[in-house]
Scaffold this motif. Structure first.
Motif, PDB file in Angstrom:
ATOM      1  N   UNK A  86       0.835  -1.199   0.000  1.00 30.22           N
ATOM      2  CA  UNK A  86       0.000   0.000   0.000  1.00 30.22           C
ATOM      3  C   UNK A  86       0.869   1.247   0.000  1.00 30.22           C
ATOM      4  N   UNK A  87       0.441   2.251  -0.781  1.00 28.78           N
ATOM      5  CA  UNK A  87       0.983   3.581  -0.551  1.00 28.78           C
ATOM      6  C   UNK A  87       0.529   4.033   0.837  1.00 28.78           C
ATOM      7  N   UNK A  88       1.393   4.675   1.586  1.00 19.96           N
ATOM      8  CA  UNK A  88       1.036   5.178   2.911  1.00 19.96           C
ATOM      9  C   UNK A  88       1.148   6.692   2.929  1.00 19.96           C
ATOM     10  N   UNK A  89       0.016   7.342   3.191  1.00 15.79           N
ATOM     11  CA  UNK A  89      -0.045   8.794   3.317  1.00 15.79           C
ATOM     12  C   UNK A  89      -0.408   9.097   4.768  1.00 15.79           C
ATOM     13  N   UNK A  90       0.444   9.843   5.449  1.00 14.91           N
ATOM     14  CA  UNK A  90       0.222  10.137   6.863  1.00 14.91           C
ATOM     15  C   UNK A  90      -0.274  11.572   7.041  1.00 14.91           C
ATOM     16  N   UNK A  91      -1.083  11.763   8.084  1.00 16.77           N
ATOM     17  CA  UNK A  91      -1.490  13.114   8.448  1.00 16.77           C
ATOM     18  C   UNK A  91      -1.263  13.334   9.929  1.00 16.77           C
ATOM     19  N   UNK A  92      -1.215  14.597  10.299  1.00 18.86           N
ATOM     20  CA  UNK A  92      -0.997  14.987  11.697  1.00 18.86           C
ATOM     21  C   UNK A  92      -1.814  16.242  11.952  1.00 18.86           C
ATOM     22  N   UNK A  93      -2.642  16.218  12.977  1.00 18.97           N
ATOM     23  CA  UNK A  93      -3.452  17.374  13.375  1.00 18.97           C
ATOM     24  C   UNK A  93      -3.185  17.675  14.838  1.00 18.97           C
ATOM     25  N   UNK A  94      -2.921  18.938  15.128  1.00 24.57           N
ATOM     26  CA  UNK A  94      -2.735  19.351  16.513  1.00 24.57           C
ATOM     27  C   UNK A  94      -3.543  20.624  16.762  1.00 24.57           C
ATOM     28  N   UNK A  95      -4.248  20.627  17.913  1.00 21.64           N
ATOM     29  CA  UNK A  95      -5.198  21.688  18.252  1.00 21.64           C
ATOM     30  C   UNK A  95      -4.774  22.366  19.550  1.00 21.64           C
ATOM     31  N   UNK A  96      -4.850  23.687  19.574  1.00 21.32           N
ATOM     32  CA  UNK A  96      -4.593  24.470  20.784  1.00 21.32           C
ATOM     33  C   UNK A  96      -5.423  23.889  21.935  1.00 21.32           C
ATOM     34  N   UNK A  97      -4.803  23.613  23.098  1.00 21.79           N
ATOM     35  CA  UNK A  97      -5.549  23.036  24.229  1.00 21.79           C
ATOM     36  C   UNK A  97      -6.805  23.827  24.606  1.00 21.79           C
ATOM     37  N   UNK A  98      -6.814  25.140  24.373  1.00 22.08           N
ATOM     38  CA  UNK A  98      -8.006  25.929  24.681  1.00 22.08           C
ATOM     39  C   UNK A  98      -9.175  25.581  23.771  1.00 22.08           C
ATOM     40  N   UNK A 100      -9.477  22.261  22.336  1.00 27.15           N
ATOM     41  CA  UNK A 100      -9.431  20.826  22.077  1.00 27.15           C
ATOM     42  C   UNK A 100     -10.795  20.148  22.184  1.00 27.15           C
ATOM     43  N   UNK A 101     -11.757  20.782  22.841  1.00 29.81           N
ATOM     44  CA  UNK A 101     -13.087  20.190  22.947  1.00 29.81           C
ATOM     45  C   UNK A 101     -14.047  20.660  21.857  1.00 29.81           C
ATOM     46  N   UNK A 102     -13.546  21.473  20.949  1.00 34.61           N
ATOM     47  CA  UNK A 102     -14.365  21.972  19.847  1.00 34.61           C
ATOM     48  C   UNK A 102     -14.178  21.050  18.647  1.00 34.61           C
ATOM     49  N   UNK A 103     -15.134  20.169  18.409  1.00 37.61           N
ATOM     50  CA  UNK A 103     -15.020  19.176  17.342  1.00 37.61           C
ATOM     51  C   UNK A 103     -14.900  19.830  15.971  1.00 37.61           C
ATOM     52  N   UNK A 104     -15.529  20.980  15.786  1.00 43.16           N
ATOM     53  CA  UNK A 104     -15.504  21.627  14.477  1.00 43.16           C
ATOM     54  C   UNK A 104     -14.087  21.997  14.057  1.00 43.16           C
ATOM     55  N   UNK A 105     -13.247  22.348  15.022  1.00 42.47           N
ATOM     56  CA  UNK A 105     -11.867  22.730  14.707  1.00 42.47           C
ATOM     57  C   UNK A 105     -11.154  21.569  14.026  1.00 42.47           C
ATOM     58  N   UNK A 106     -11.239  20.380  14.622  1.00 37.49           N
ATOM     59  CA  UNK A 106     -10.604  19.221  14.011  1.00 37.49           C
ATOM     60  C   UNK A 106     -11.273  18.868  12.691  1.00 37.49           C
ATOM     61  N   UNK A 107     -12.601  18.974  12.642  1.00 33.58           N
ATOM     62  CA  UNK A 107     -13.322  18.620  11.420  1.00 33.58           C
ATOM     63  C   UNK A 107     -12.876  19.471  10.232  1.00 33.58           C
TER      64      UNK A 107
END
Length: 317
Positions: A86-98, A100-107
């Motif tokens: 398989x080709x492997x494509x990686x991602x990384x997401x990091x959210x300001x702790x203030x 982190x409970x806002x799902x829309x930010x990650x979405x």
């Protein structure tokens, strides 16, 4: 206007997202500092060379960076590879702790990176499927739970192991005089193909590939310590310095089955560590699958200690 977003009450929410540029560097550093103050250990990707900035996306609220995401092809299977992989494509997401409970930010970032990953996939040899992967430390519970909610499945866990570079090393008991062990530059295309063919016998489902091999070779103080018998590769290890850190990495350790249990793997690793010691580095690190008990015992016998665990997840794209 105020909105209740998760557990955080925020005012004047005004999200915007765009690709990274060099003016964002200070914000990227500040985001990292907030993350490690909140959680101590996080897998955080730093923006790479300018030609990769289209794959780095930053999310702002009222011009303040509150999250960053990146996507990168880690393993591209070459068109002439004969096998299932398989080709492997990686991602990384990091959210300001203030936030982190806002799902829309990650979405928001996830959807942007997913589309970017599909674009990257379209440029890869089409005869092989592609996986979108993510790796976070086991302690990054919210990050891992988020990706599982998106359908990502756990496929492997790894231990990060480390040792102090100035630690005394055990003596090698490898004695076979018929084996030629040397620092090999893998300079020519023919030598690159020879190395990759040998390695593919060990990891046929996860070949390194020419592009990643050349990326490794570009690392500071990179070397390959390779064992030959009658000019055939029977084992190898790579070592290099991590960019902007006083840390050396041991990678791609392998010995062909007929040559195992003779002390060759230990000898190669020790030689790799000695190379990094000569580079005046402070620590040496490596990764090992948590279920690979024999490799784990080998590394511990040399002096490595388990530092933390990484969990990896993937989906088909």
């Amino acid at each position: 206007m105020k909105e209740n977003r998760g557990d955080t009450m925020t005012a004047d929410v005004d999200f915007s997202v765009r690709s990274y540029n060099e003016q964002d560097w200070d914000s990227v550093v500040q985001l990292y500092k907030k993350l490690i103050k909140n959680e101590e250990d996080v897998i955080y990707w730093w923006p790479g060379p300018e030609h990769t900035w289209e794959d780095v996306h930053c999310l702002f609220n009222n011009k303040s960076m509150i999250a960053k995401g990146q996507v990168q092809v880690i393993n591209m299977i070459s068109e002439d590879y004969q096998g299932d992989a398989n080709h492997l494509i990686y991602l990384n997401i990091k959210v300001d702790p203030d936030w982190e409970n806002d799902k829309e930010v990650r979405d928001i970032l996830y959807e942007r990176l997913l589309q970017r990953a599909k674009l990257l996939k379209s440029k890869l040899p089409p005869q092989y499927p592609a996986k979108l992967c993510v790796g976070n430390y086991a302690t990054e519970i919210k990050e891992n739970a988020y990706f599982e909610s998106k359908g990502f499945k756990h496929f492997e866990s790894l231990y990060w192991m480390h040792m102090e570079a100035d630690k005394s090393l055990p003596s090698s008991n490898f004695k076979l005089t018929s084996v030629d062990i040397k620092h090999w530059d893998i300079d020519t295309c023919e030598e690159e193909i020879k190395y990759l063919q040998a390695e593919n016998e060990i990891w046929p489902e996860n070949p390194t590939g020419l592009e990643r091999l050349r990326e490794y070779k570009s690392k500071p103080y990179w070397t390959s310590i390779t064992a030959f018998h009658n000019e055939e590769i029977i084992g190898s290890v790579m070592a290099w310095k991590e960019t902007d850190e006083s840390i050396g990495t041991i990678e791609n350790v392998f010995v062909k089955p007929d040559w195992r249990k003779r002390g060759l793997a230990s000898h190669l690793i020790i030689e790799g560590i000695r190379h990094l010691q000569d580079c005046n580095l402070k620590q040496v690190q490596l990764l090992v699958e948590t279920k690979n008990e024999s490799a784990l015992k080998l590394y511990q016998s040399i002096g490595f200690e388990i530092e933390k665990e990484e969990k990896r997840f993937w989906i088909d794209i």
